[in-house]
Motif scaffolding. Structure first.
Motif, PDB file in Angstrom:
ATOM      1  N   ALA A 279     -39.631   4.107 -25.560  1.00  0.00           N
ATOM      2  CA  ALA A 279     -38.756   4.001 -26.723  1.00  0.00           C
ATOM      3  C   ALA A 279     -37.597   3.053 -26.508  1.00  0.00           C
ATOM      4  O   ALA A 279     -36.966   2.614 -27.462  1.00  0.00           O
ATOM      5  N   ASN A 280     -37.292   2.710 -25.252  1.00  0.00           N
ATOM      6  CA  ASN A 280     -36.140   1.855 -24.962  1.00  0.00           C
ATOM      7  C   ASN A 280     -36.515   0.864 -23.867  1.00  0.00           C
ATOM      8  O   ASN A 280     -37.018   1.257 -22.807  1.00  0.00           O
ATOM      9  N   ALA A 281     -36.256  -0.414 -24.106  1.00  0.00           N
ATOM     10  CA  ALA A 281     -36.626  -1.459 -23.148  1.00  0.00           C
ATOM     11  C   ALA A 281     -35.969  -1.258 -21.789  1.00  0.00           C
ATOM     12  O   ALA A 281     -36.507  -1.682 -20.754  1.00  0.00           O
ATOM     13  N   ALA A 282     -34.796  -0.613 -21.757  1.00  0.00           N
ATOM     14  CA  ALA A 282     -34.110  -0.386 -20.486  1.00  0.00           C
ATOM     15  C   ALA A 282     -34.930   0.498 -19.554  1.00  0.00           C
ATOM     16  O   ALA A 282     -34.739   0.484 -18.336  1.00  0.00           O
ATOM     17  N   CYS A 283     -35.850   1.275 -20.120  1.00  0.00           N
ATOM     18  CA  CYS A 283     -36.654   2.203 -19.321  1.00  0.00           C
ATOM     19  C   CYS A 283     -37.828   1.509 -18.637  1.00  0.00           C
ATOM     20  O   CYS A 283     -38.479   2.120 -17.773  1.00  0.00           O
ATOM     21  N   CYS A 284     -38.113   0.265 -18.998  1.00  0.00           N
ATOM     22  CA  CYS A 284     -39.258  -0.436 -18.423  1.00  0.00           C
ATOM     23  C   CYS A 284     -39.158  -0.567 -16.906  1.00  0.00           C
ATOM     24  O   CYS A 284     -40.176  -0.614 -16.203  1.00  0.00           O
ATOM     25  N   VAL A 285     -37.936  -0.609 -16.390  1.00  0.00           N
ATOM     26  CA  VAL A 285     -37.728  -0.738 -14.954  1.00  0.00           C
ATOM     27  C   VAL A 285     -38.319   0.442 -14.190  1.00  0.00           C
ATOM     28  O   VAL A 285     -38.611   0.342 -12.990  1.00  0.00           O
ATOM     29  N   LEU A 286     -38.556   1.553 -14.875  1.00  0.00           N
ATOM     30  CA  LEU A 286     -38.993   2.772 -14.192  1.00  0.00           C
ATOM     31  C   LEU A 286     -40.493   2.834 -13.942  1.00  0.00           C
ATOM     32  O   LEU A 286     -40.933   3.549 -13.037  1.00  0.00           O
ATOM     33  N   PHE A 287     -41.289   2.116 -14.715  1.00  0.00           N
ATOM     34  CA  PHE A 287     -42.739   2.248 -14.574  1.00  0.00           C
ATOM     35  C   PHE A 287     -43.258   1.771 -13.218  1.00  0.00           C
ATOM     36  O   PHE A 287     -44.102   2.453 -12.610  1.00  0.00           O
ATOM     37  N   PRO A 288     -42.800   0.630 -12.680  1.00  0.00           N
ATOM     38  CA  PRO A 288     -43.248   0.268 -11.326  1.00  0.00           C
ATOM     39  C   PRO A 288     -42.817   1.296 -10.281  1.00  0.00           C
ATOM     40  O   PRO A 288     -43.551   1.554  -9.322  1.00  0.00           O
ATOM     41  N   ILE A 289     -41.631   1.896 -10.467  1.00  0.00           N
ATOM     42  CA  ILE A 289     -41.169   2.927  -9.533  1.00  0.00           C
ATOM     43  C   ILE A 289     -42.061   4.155  -9.631  1.00  0.00           C
ATOM     44  O   ILE A 289     -42.453   4.738  -8.611  1.00  0.00           O
ATOM     45  N   LEU A 290     -42.403   4.531 -10.858  1.00  0.00           N
ATOM     46  CA  LEU A 290     -43.287   5.674 -11.078  1.00  0.00           C
ATOM     47  C   LEU A 290     -44.615   5.481 -10.344  1.00  0.00           C
ATOM     48  O   LEU A 290     -45.078   6.374  -9.606  1.00  0.00           O
ATOM     49  N   THR A 291     -45.235   4.335 -10.523  1.00  0.00           N
ATOM     50  CA  THR A 291     -46.522   4.063  -9.880  1.00  0.00           C
ATOM     51  C   THR A 291     -46.402   4.101  -8.364  1.00  0.00           C
ATOM     52  O   THR A 291     -47.248   4.673  -7.663  1.00  0.00           O
ATOM     53  N   ASP A 292     -45.325   3.520  -7.852  1.00  0.00           N
ATOM     54  CA  ASP A 292     -45.117   3.434  -6.402  1.00  0.00           C
ATOM     55  C   ASP A 292     -44.906   4.815  -5.785  1.00  0.00           C
ATOM     56  O   ASP A 292     -45.543   5.173  -4.787  1.00  0.00           O
ATOM     57  N   ILE A 293     -44.011   5.610  -6.352  1.00  0.00           N
ATOM     58  CA  ILE A 293     -43.711   6.897  -5.714  1.00  0.00           C
ATOM     59  C   ILE A 293     -44.849   7.902  -5.880  1.00  0.00           C
ATOM     60  O   ILE A 293     -45.073   8.735  -4.996  1.00  0.00           O
ATOM     61  N   GLN A 294     -45.583   7.812  -6.979  1.00  0.00           N
ATOM     62  CA  GLN A 294     -46.728   8.706  -7.108  1.00  0.00           C
ATOM     63  C   GLN A 294     -47.758   8.418  -6.023  1.00  0.00           C
ATOM     64  O   GLN A 294     -48.351   9.343  -5.452  1.00  0.00           O
ATOM     65  N   ALA A 295     -47.954   7.150  -5.719  1.00  0.00           N
ATOM     66  CA  ALA A 295     -48.954   6.780  -4.717  1.00  0.00           C
ATOM     67  C   ALA A 295     -48.439   6.947  -3.296  1.00  0.00           C
ATOM     68  O   ALA A 295     -49.170   7.433  -2.417  1.00  0.00           O
ATOM     69  N   ASN A 296     -47.195   6.581  -3.051  1.00  0.00           N
ATOM     70  CA  ASN A 296     -46.722   6.424  -1.676  1.00  0.00           C
ATOM     71  C   ASN A 296     -45.653   7.414  -1.222  1.00  0.00           C
ATOM     72  O   ASN A 296     -45.345   7.475  -0.041  1.00  0.00           O
ATOM     73  N   LEU A 297     -45.093   8.182  -2.170  1.00  0.00           N
ATOM     74  CA  LEU A 297     -44.158   9.244  -1.787  1.00  0.00           C
ATOM     75  C   LEU A 297     -44.784  10.610  -2.019  1.00  0.00           C
ATOM     76  O   LEU A 297     -44.617  11.518  -1.199  1.00  0.00           O
ATOM     77  N   PHE A 298     -45.539  10.749  -3.119  1.00  0.00           N
ATOM     78  CA  PHE A 298     -46.109  12.039  -3.497  1.00  0.00           C
ATOM     79  C   PHE A 298     -47.615  12.123  -3.256  1.00  0.00           C
ATOM     80  O   PHE A 298     -48.322  12.900  -3.901  1.00  0.00           O
ATOM     81  N   ASP A 299     -48.110  11.305  -2.345  1.00  0.00           N
ATOM     82  CA  ASP A 299     -49.504  11.413  -1.873  1.00  0.00           C
ATOM     83  C   ASP A 299     -50.520  11.388  -3.007  1.00  0.00           C
ATOM     84  O   ASP A 299     -51.433  12.215  -3.074  1.00  0.00           O
ATOM     85  N   GLY A 300     -50.323  10.464  -3.941  1.00  0.00           N
ATOM     86  CA  GLY A 300     -51.285  10.316  -5.021  1.00  0.00           C
ATOM     87  C   GLY A 300     -51.110  11.306  -6.154  1.00  0.00           C
ATOM     88  O   GLY A 300     -52.034  11.517  -6.933  1.00  0.00           O
ATOM     89  N   GLY A 301     -49.929  11.913  -6.245  1.00  0.00           N
ATOM     90  CA  GLY A 301     -49.663  12.827  -7.345  1.00  0.00           C
ATOM     91  C   GLY A 301     -49.835  14.283  -6.989  1.00  0.00           C
ATOM     92  O   GLY A 301     -50.091  15.113  -7.877  1.00  0.00           O
ATOM     93  N   GLU A 302     -49.669  14.646  -5.716  1.00  0.00           N
ATOM     94  CA  GLU A 302     -49.800  16.040  -5.286  1.00  0.00           C
ATOM     95  C   GLU A 302     -48.477  16.785  -5.463  1.00  0.00           C
ATOM     96  O   GLU A 302     -47.402  16.207  -5.405  1.00  0.00           O
ATOM     97  N   CYS A 303     -48.589  18.108  -5.662  1.00  0.00           N
ATOM     98  CA  CYS A 303     -47.408  18.983  -5.681  1.00  0.00           C
ATOM     99  C   CYS A 303     -47.230  19.524  -4.270  1.00  0.00           C
ATOM    100  O   CYS A 303     -47.452  20.702  -3.987  1.00  0.00           O
TER     101      CYS A 303
END
Length: 364
Positions: free
Chosen positions: A36-60
């Motif tokens: 909804a806001n262009a300022a939020c676009c910066v978050l999508f690369p971070i989302l992809t990165d941390i899901q893969a490399n911080l949270f082990d592919g999306g694990e709880c």
């Protein structure tokens, strides 16, 4: 006259459509996602990165547990009289100071794990810590989709000591600054909001440092699911004791392989909180709503909501809860220690089979 009425009606309809379109307008980011806001676009690369490399592919898993813990330990460092900027990332910028606080024992592990990501992206540590917490929680079935607001400035000073509650604290022993944050939470969501606010992570958590001899010991039998089992299993009869190696705040759990904190056990039995605690035992939707509301307030302690950008639509939608509220195998309703004076504990059935041990949460 009829023509004027029709014209006014058509104008109202057109205005409503334009307003609706403006409210639902989406921005397509360079990465292809919409928000909804262009300022939020910066978050999508971070989302992809941390899901893969911080949270082990999306694990709880462990990193989710610790990231959620970090959101609280960074945000709660706020006092109108003593100082502290709240959810400002000070625990990262002044890590040598704040990770040395006794209540922050072991928090340096997740600070170290998040540091490469914070240094990699152009958002402040305060924003990253709360964003990582919200994304991590979304990996846990049964969790609510948390709000995330972007725009925390960089911390300018370390939080003062003594603002983070410890495992052995009861309601009356919680330090004054914490009680002020408690009352802040009460004004925003009632006592139920406070309980879910303090204990939100215990439903999906394990203790590594309360008793270092048993790392990875969960607080309930379903540490990978955001459910109500914590509020059931903490009500099972057990024995409070002052802990080992000093007053660690550990209490004896009636379930093998599970750890119980004095603070949790006391909140479950204190006359001021017992009925609210009990209300969560079979109240999944209530827990989700109160937790989300309390987290929304906690995540912006020290900041003005009006100065921030709502990027909640970047946070993934969690999967539904797995299972239903139940007693652990081998337990009966006679094992519940009734504490609420005005309502009986909900009637539950036990898992089939003999009593078993709760397995530890494996390290990442």
């Amino acid at each position: 006259m009829a023509f004027r009425t029709l014209s006014a009606l058509l104008l109202a309809i057109a205005t409503a459509r334009l307003t609706s379109a403006s409210l639902t307008k989406r921005v397509t980011c360079p990465t292809g996602q919409t928000t909804a806001n262009a300022a939020c676009c910066v978050l999508f690369p971070i989302l992809t990165d941390i899901q893969a490399n911080l949270f082990d592919g999306g694990e709880c898993g462990e990193e989710v547990h610790e990231s959620l813990r970090l959101t609280f330990h960074d945000a709660i460092g706020f006092s109108p009289s003593k100082g502290g900027g709240g959810a400002d990332g000070s625990i990262f910028y002044f890590d040598e100071v704040e990770t040395a606080f006794p209540a922050n024992n072991g928090i340096d592990d997740i600070v170290d794990a998040q540091t490469p990501f914070i240094n990699k992206y152009n958002i402040t540590a305060g924003d990253f810590i709360q964003f990582a917490g919200a994304v991590g929680v979304s990996n846990c079935p049964g969790a609510p989709r948390l709000e995330f607001l972007l725009g925390r400035p960089k911390a300018t000073a370390a939080s003062p000591p003594g603002l983070v509650p410890e495992p052995q604290d009861s309601i009356t022993s919680i330090p004054g600054p914490i009680r002020r944050c408690w009352f802040l939470a009460r004004r925003g969501g009632g006592l139920a909001g406070f309980i879910s606010y303090i204990l939100r992570s215990h439903s999906i958590a394990a203790a590594d440092h309360v008793d270092p001899t048993i790392p990875g010991t969960p607080f309930d039998s379903t540490p990978g699911i955001f459910d109500t089992q914590l509020f059931i299993e903490t009500q099972l009869r057990g024995v409070l004791f002052p802990g080992t190696g000093g007053n660690t705040g550990e209490a004896e759990s009636p379930l093998r392989g599970e750890i119980r904190l004095d603070s949790d056990a006391l909140l479950a039995r204190d006359s001021r909180t017992a009925c609210t605690w009990q209300s969560f035992a079979v109240g999944q939707a209530n827990l989700q709503a109160k937790f989300r509301a309390a987290m929304s307030k906690m995540a912006i302690i020290g900041h003005n909501r009006a100065n921030m950008v709502d990027c909640s639509d970047v946070i993934p939608v969690p999967k539904p809860v797995v299972g239903t509220p139940h007693l652990p195998a081998g337990k009966t309703m006679n094992d519940i220690e009734q504490a609420c004076a005005t309502a009986p504990f909900p009637s539950l059935t036990a898992d089939p089979g003999p009593a078993t041990s709760v397995p530890p949460v494996p390290p990442s």
